[in-house]
Scaffold this active site. Sequence first.
Site, mmCIF file in Angstrom:
data_model
loop_
_atom_site.group_PDB
_atom_site.id
_atom_site.type_symbol
_atom_site.label_atom_id
_atom_site.label_comp_id
_atom_site.label_asym_id
_atom_site.label_seq_id
_atom_site.Cartn_x
_atom_site.Cartn_y
_atom_site.Cartn_z
ATOM 1 N N GLY A 28 -11.120 20.047 4.536
ATOM 2 C CA GLY A 28 -10.555 19.779 5.861
ATOM 3 C C GLY A 28 -10.532 21.014 6.727
ATOM 4 C CB ALA A 29 -12.643 23.998 6.569
ATOM 5 C CG ASN A 30 -13.667 19.566 10.491
ATOM 6 O OD1 ASN A 30 -12.523 19.286 10.140
ATOM 7 N ND2 ASN A 30 -14.636 18.669 10.549
ATOM 8 N N GLY A 48 -7.196 21.647 12.721
ATOM 9 C CA GLY A 48 -5.806 21.855 12.321
ATOM 10 C C GLY A 48 -5.572 23.110 11.499
ATOM 11 C CB ILE A 49 -3.250 23.704 8.663
ATOM 12 C CG1 ILE A 49 -1.989 23.315 9.446
ATOM 13 C CG2 ILE A 49 -2.937 24.836 7.693
ATOM 14 C CD1 ILE A 49 -0.903 22.683 8.594
ATOM 15 N N GLY A 50 -6.473 23.705 8.447
ATOM 16 C CA GLY A 50 -7.680 24.108 7.741
ATOM 17 C C GLY A 50 -8.581 24.982 8.589
ATOM 18 C CB SER A 88 4.644 18.127 2.882
ATOM 19 O OG SER A 88 5.677 17.847 3.803
ATOM 20 C CE1 TYR A 92 1.387 13.919 4.524
ATOM 21 C CE2 TYR A 92 3.781 14.137 4.602
ATOM 22 C CZ TYR A 92 2.515 14.691 4.739
ATOM 23 O OH TYR A 92 2.387 16.012 5.092
#
Length: 417
Positions: A128-130, A132-134, A257, A288
């Site tokens: 998920g690097a593209n 937000g936090i990633g 989280s 979640y």
Amino acid sequence: MSFLPDSDSEDELPPGWEEQATENGYVCYINKQTKVAQMTHPRTGRSKRMAMELPLGWEKRFEEGTQKTVFFNTNTNQTTYVDPRLAFALEEPPMNISQVRQRFDASTNALQVLHGKDLHGRLAIVTGANSGIGYETTRSLAFHGCDVIMACRSRSSTEEAIERMAKDRAACRNRLRWMELDLSSFKSVCSFVQQVRESVKHIDMLILNAGVFALPYTTTEDGLETTFQVSHLSHFYITQQLESLFDHNTRIVVLSSESHRYANLPADNLTPQHLSPPPEKYWSMMAYNNAKLCNVLFAAKLAKLWKHRGISVFSVHPGNMVSTRIQRNWWFYRLLFALVRPFTKSLQQAAATSIYCATANELTGLTGLYFNNCYFCEPSKLSQNENLQNQLWTISEEMVNRLKEQQQGRQQQPMLF
């Protein structure tokens, strides 16, 4: 301009202090003004040990005129009274987390954590690097010389992300590469693992960042509830399959989280239906919470299994209701996140704890810990339940084996025309 630490390195000596080498290979710290000598660093409180052998090309000689030991570099003809091994001295690893000094907090951002660090020659994988936090995790690592495999679904959005980073620092373009990974597809996960194995010899950091939030009830192409498969099961399989690429220098960071404290998984008699529930027992927020509990349980169990190999495994909480695209699936959460945005962390701040756990020298030798705001935090009692950790591990393995069988069955089916 953001605040930067008062030194270029986390262990730079305060004014008046200098390092000296001892005969037994340790570093001694001397303050000539106060005439104090000690074996621990005056800033970090940690001791350092040097290699016993001199660096290549250096010789140790005795100077008759001064009656002192000097060091001679045969390549450059340089002579110095300073032991060259001091430049390569390494901190002794801490025995437990209580020996680690807290250097950062909730206001720290990822680039401040990395201030003074050189990550050239290291390789990280970030899921998920593209966005937000990633994205901020990847950008921070690349800015400091790290090569990063961006494990994402979309090639176009990943290449756009790389171009945005390259606008700030052109060298990033050569340090970043996309590998396709759809965590909701076991076929994609298997293909990703194979591609990594064929192209990589060693992984320094595996940052399991990707996840989903507030999804309406959906199942993946593999028949599992999407939140569970994306946030836990696919990462579980990837980590196991890449084991041969890890060693004692590897850090594995699992994003969880504080929501894991509100999960409702049973401590006894855990079943696959608890993890991947049917529609009539599904609530997006609880799905979640349970997935985030799985993250902590998985990290804790993995840390125990691989502790003998020196691999460090940490789970982290990035921040409360950080404004990313994770809330995009329901208008209510989009509104709620927008309202609290002025009071939550920035994306750079949210990436700080992942970066800290992946790179901090003082965490060497430690494993199985949960971090919040760049410091150790005790996770929920349920996440520390060894019986639940074992149950989750066993069920996850059984689920993966079933997915393998399904995958093999699809491959063996004859093509119909």
